[in-house]
Design a protein around this motif. Structure first.
Motif, PDB file in Angstrom:
ATOM      1  N   CYS A   1      18.124 -68.500 -87.454  1.00 48.61           N
ATOM      2  CA  CYS A   1      17.166 -67.424 -87.686  1.00 48.61           C
ATOM      3  C   CYS A   1      17.252 -66.425 -86.531  1.00 48.61           C
ATOM      4  O   CYS A   1      17.336 -66.810 -85.371  1.00 48.61           O
ATOM      5  CB  CYS A   1      15.761 -68.015 -87.781  1.00 48.61           C
ATOM      6  N   GLN A   2      17.229 -65.143 -86.850  1.00 52.59           N
ATOM      7  CA  GLN A   2      17.359 -64.097 -85.828  1.00 52.59           C
ATOM      8  C   GLN A   2      16.035 -63.438 -85.462  1.00 52.59           C
ATOM      9  O   GLN A   2      15.957 -62.730 -84.467  1.00 52.59           O
ATOM     10  CB  GLN A   2      18.340 -63.027 -86.317  1.00 52.59           C
ATOM     11  N   LEU A   3      15.005 -63.651 -86.264  1.00 60.39           N
ATOM     12  CA  LEU A   3      13.702 -63.048 -85.993  1.00 60.39           C
ATOM     13  C   LEU A   3      12.631 -63.870 -86.683  1.00 60.39           C
ATOM     14  O   LEU A   3      12.781 -64.238 -87.847  1.00 60.39           O
ATOM     15  CB  LEU A   3      13.657 -61.603 -86.526  1.00 60.39           C
ATOM     16  N   ALA A   4      11.550 -64.154 -85.961  1.00 60.31           N
ATOM     17  CA  ALA A   4      10.418 -64.862 -86.565  1.00 60.31           C
ATOM     18  C   ALA A   4       9.129 -64.282 -86.009  1.00 60.31           C
ATOM     19  O   ALA A   4       9.042 -63.973 -84.816  1.00 60.31           O
ATOM     20  CB  ALA A   4      10.489 -66.359 -86.271  1.00 60.31           C
ATOM     21  N   TRP A   5       8.151 -64.108 -86.885  1.00 60.05           N
ATOM     22  CA  TRP A   5       6.826 -63.662 -86.491  1.00 60.05           C
ATOM     23  C   TRP A   5       5.836 -64.755 -86.861  1.00 60.05           C
ATOM     24  O   TRP A   5       5.803 -65.220 -87.991  1.00 60.05           O
ATOM     25  CB  TRP A   5       6.414 -62.409 -87.231  1.00 60.05           C
ATOM     26  N   LEU A   6       5.019 -65.145 -85.930  1.00 55.37           N
ATOM     27  CA  LEU A   6       3.906 -66.049 -86.202  1.00 55.37           C
ATOM     28  C   LEU A   6       2.642 -65.217 -86.021  1.00 55.37           C
ATOM     29  O   LEU A   6       2.343 -64.764 -84.912  1.00 55.37           O
ATOM     30  CB  LEU A   6       3.902 -67.243 -85.253  1.00 55.37           C
ATOM     31  N   ILE A   7       1.950 -64.968 -87.116  1.00 56.04           N
ATOM     32  CA  ILE A   7       0.777 -64.113 -87.094  1.00 56.04           C
ATOM     33  C   ILE A   7      -0.470 -64.990 -87.154  1.00 56.04           C
ATOM     34  O   ILE A   7      -0.703 -65.683 -88.141  1.00 56.04           O
ATOM     35  CB  ILE A   7       0.803 -63.122 -88.273  1.00 56.04           C
ATOM     36  N   ASP A   8      -1.245 -64.963 -86.075  1.00 52.37           N
ATOM     37  CA  ASP A   8      -2.497 -65.707 -85.987  1.00 52.37           C
ATOM     38  C   ASP A   8      -3.632 -64.715 -86.215  1.00 52.37           C
ATOM     39  O   ASP A   8      -4.068 -64.032 -85.296  1.00 52.37           O
ATOM     40  CB  ASP A   8      -2.605 -66.366 -84.606  1.00 52.37           C
ATOM     41  N   ARG A   9      -4.067 -64.604 -87.454  1.00 49.57           N
ATOM     42  CA  ARG A   9      -5.061 -63.598 -87.793  1.00 49.57           C
ATOM     43  C   ARG A   9      -6.440 -63.934 -87.239  1.00 49.57           C
ATOM     44  O   ARG A   9      -7.266 -63.050 -87.045  1.00 49.57           O
ATOM     45  CB  ARG A   9      -5.130 -63.378 -89.306  1.00 49.57           C
ATOM     46  N   PHE A  10      -6.715 -65.196 -86.976  1.00 45.43           N
ATOM     47  CA  PHE A  10      -8.027 -65.592 -86.461  1.00 45.43           C
ATOM     48  C   PHE A  10      -8.188 -65.234 -84.987  1.00 45.43           C
ATOM     49  O   PHE A  10      -9.233 -64.745 -84.572  1.00 45.43           O
ATOM     50  CB  PHE A  10      -8.269 -67.081 -86.696  1.00 45.43           C
ATOM     51  N   ASP A  11      -7.155 -65.466 -84.190  1.00 43.15           N
ATOM     52  CA  ASP A  11      -7.191 -65.101 -82.770  1.00 43.15           C
ATOM     53  C   ASP A  11      -6.594 -63.719 -82.521  1.00 43.15           C
ATOM     54  O   ASP A  11      -6.498 -63.273 -81.376  1.00 43.15           O
ATOM     55  CB  ASP A  11      -6.449 -66.144 -81.926  1.00 43.15           C
ATOM     56  N   GLU A  12      -6.181 -63.056 -83.584  1.00 40.31           N
ATOM     57  CA  GLU A  12      -5.628 -61.705 -83.533  1.00 40.31           C
ATOM     58  C   GLU A  12      -4.485 -61.599 -82.519  1.00 40.31           C
ATOM     59  O   GLU A  12      -4.500 -60.794 -81.599  1.00 40.31           O
ATOM     60  CB  GLU A  12      -6.729 -60.683 -83.251  1.00 40.31           C
ATOM     61  N   GLN A  13      -3.469 -62.448 -82.735  1.00 46.20           N
ATOM     62  CA  GLN A  13      -2.274 -62.449 -81.907  1.00 46.20           C
ATOM     63  C   GLN A  13      -1.045 -62.576 -82.793  1.00 46.20           C
ATOM     64  O   GLN A  13      -1.106 -63.174 -83.867  1.00 46.20           O
ATOM     65  CB  GLN A  13      -2.266 -63.638 -80.944  1.00 46.20           C
ATOM     66  N   VAL A  14       0.050 -62.023 -82.323  1.00 45.62           N
ATOM     67  CA  VAL A  14       1.327 -62.171 -83.010  1.00 45.62           C
ATOM     68  C   VAL A  14       2.339 -62.678 -81.990  1.00 45.62           C
ATOM     69  O   VAL A  14       2.427 -62.144 -80.878  1.00 45.62           O
ATOM     70  CB  VAL A  14       1.813 -60.837 -83.602  1.00 45.62           C
ATOM     71  N   PHE A  15       3.083 -63.695 -82.373  1.00 43.52           N
ATOM     72  CA  PHE A  15       4.133 -64.254 -81.531  1.00 43.52           C
ATOM     73  C   PHE A  15       5.471 -63.868 -82.163  1.00 43.52           C
ATOM     74  O   PHE A  15       5.694 -64.137 -83.339  1.00 43.52           O
ATOM     75  CB  PHE A  15       4.015 -65.775 -81.456  1.00 43.52           C
ATOM     76  N   ILE A  16       6.322 -63.231 -81.382  1.00 43.21           N
ATOM     77  CA  ILE A  16       7.608 -62.761 -81.884  1.00 43.21           C
ATOM     78  C   ILE A  16       8.713 -63.582 -81.231  1.00 43.21           C
ATOM     79  O   ILE A  16       8.808 -63.639 -80.003  1.00 43.21           O
ATOM     80  CB  ILE A  16       7.809 -61.262 -81.587  1.00 43.21           C
ATOM     81  N   TYR A  17       9.516 -64.197 -82.081  1.00 43.15           N
ATOM     82  CA  TYR A  17      10.600 -65.063 -81.616  1.00 43.15           C
ATOM     83  C   TYR A  17      11.948 -64.416 -81.915  1.00 43.15           C
ATOM     84  O   TYR A  17      12.196 -63.987 -83.035  1.00 43.15           O
ATOM     85  CB  TYR A  17      10.531 -66.416 -82.331  1.00 43.15           C
ATOM     86  N   ASN A  18      12.785 -64.339 -80.893  1.00 45.44           N
ATOM     87  CA  ASN A  18      14.168 -63.871 -81.016  1.00 45.44           C
ATOM     88  C   ASN A  18      15.034 -64.859 -80.250  1.00 45.44           C
ATOM     89  O   ASN A  18      14.647 -65.308 -79.157  1.00 45.44           O
ATOM     90  CB  ASN A  18      14.346 -62.478 -80.391  1.00 45.44           C
ATOM     91  N   PRO A  19      16.212 -65.197 -80.763  1.00 41.34           N
ATOM     92  CA  PRO A  19      17.065 -66.157 -80.055  1.00 41.34           C
ATOM     93  C   PRO A  19      17.456 -65.641 -78.672  1.00 41.34           C
ATOM     94  O   PRO A  19      17.770 -64.466 -78.495  1.00 41.34           O
ATOM     95  CB  PRO A  19      18.287 -66.302 -80.964  1.00 41.34           C
ATOM     96  N   GLY A  20      17.377 -66.516 -77.685  1.00 43.52           N
ATOM     97  CA  GLY A  20      17.789 -66.185 -76.328  1.00 43.52           C
ATOM     98  C   GLY A  20      16.798 -65.348 -75.550  1.00 43.52           C
ATOM     99  O   GLY A  20      17.098 -64.917 -74.437  1.00 43.52           O
ATOM    100  N   LYS A  21      15.618 -65.101 -76.118  1.00 40.46           N
ATOM    101  CA  LYS A  21      14.609 -64.294 -75.429  1.00 40.46           C
ATOM    102  C   LYS A  21      13.307 -65.080 -75.327  1.00 40.46           C
ATOM    103  O   LYS A  21      13.058 -65.991 -76.108  1.00 40.46           O
ATOM    104  CB  LYS A  21      14.345 -62.987 -76.173  1.00 40.46           C
ATOM    105  N   GLU A  22      12.476 -64.675 -74.369  1.00 45.27           N
ATOM    106  CA  GLU A  22      11.147 -65.275 -74.257  1.00 45.27           C
ATOM    107  C   GLU A  22      10.298 -64.834 -75.446  1.00 45.27           C
ATOM    108  O   GLU A  22      10.496 -63.739 -75.993  1.00 45.27           O
ATOM    109  CB  GLU A  22      10.485 -64.827 -72.961  1.00 45.27           C
TER     110      GLU A  22
END
Length: 56
Positions: free
Chosen positions: A5-26
């Motif tokens: 996978c080259q891109l993933a978004w985890l959207i936490d609508r309750f805590d109003e945060q988005v986590f963005i995942y890219n390979p090789g990056k924080e």
């Protein structure tokens, strides 16, 4: 990410945060649901308006 996978978004609508995942990056954390997420360069032109996500 381990499966290629080259891109993933985890959207936490309750805590109003988005986590963005890219390979090789924080993991990038966005706080608040007022912006937009861009799919570029994997999905050129794709934008997700976070304000449209129901937070109730």
């Amino acid at each position: 990410m381990e499966n290629g996978c080259q891109l993933a978004w985890l959207i936490d609508r309750f805590d109003e945060q988005v986590f963005i995942y890219n390979p090789g990056k924080e993991v990038k954390i966005i706080k608040g649901m007022g912006g937009q997420l861009s799919g570029d360069p994997l999905f050129p032109g794709f934008m997700l308006d976070l304000s449209l996500i129901d937070q109730s």
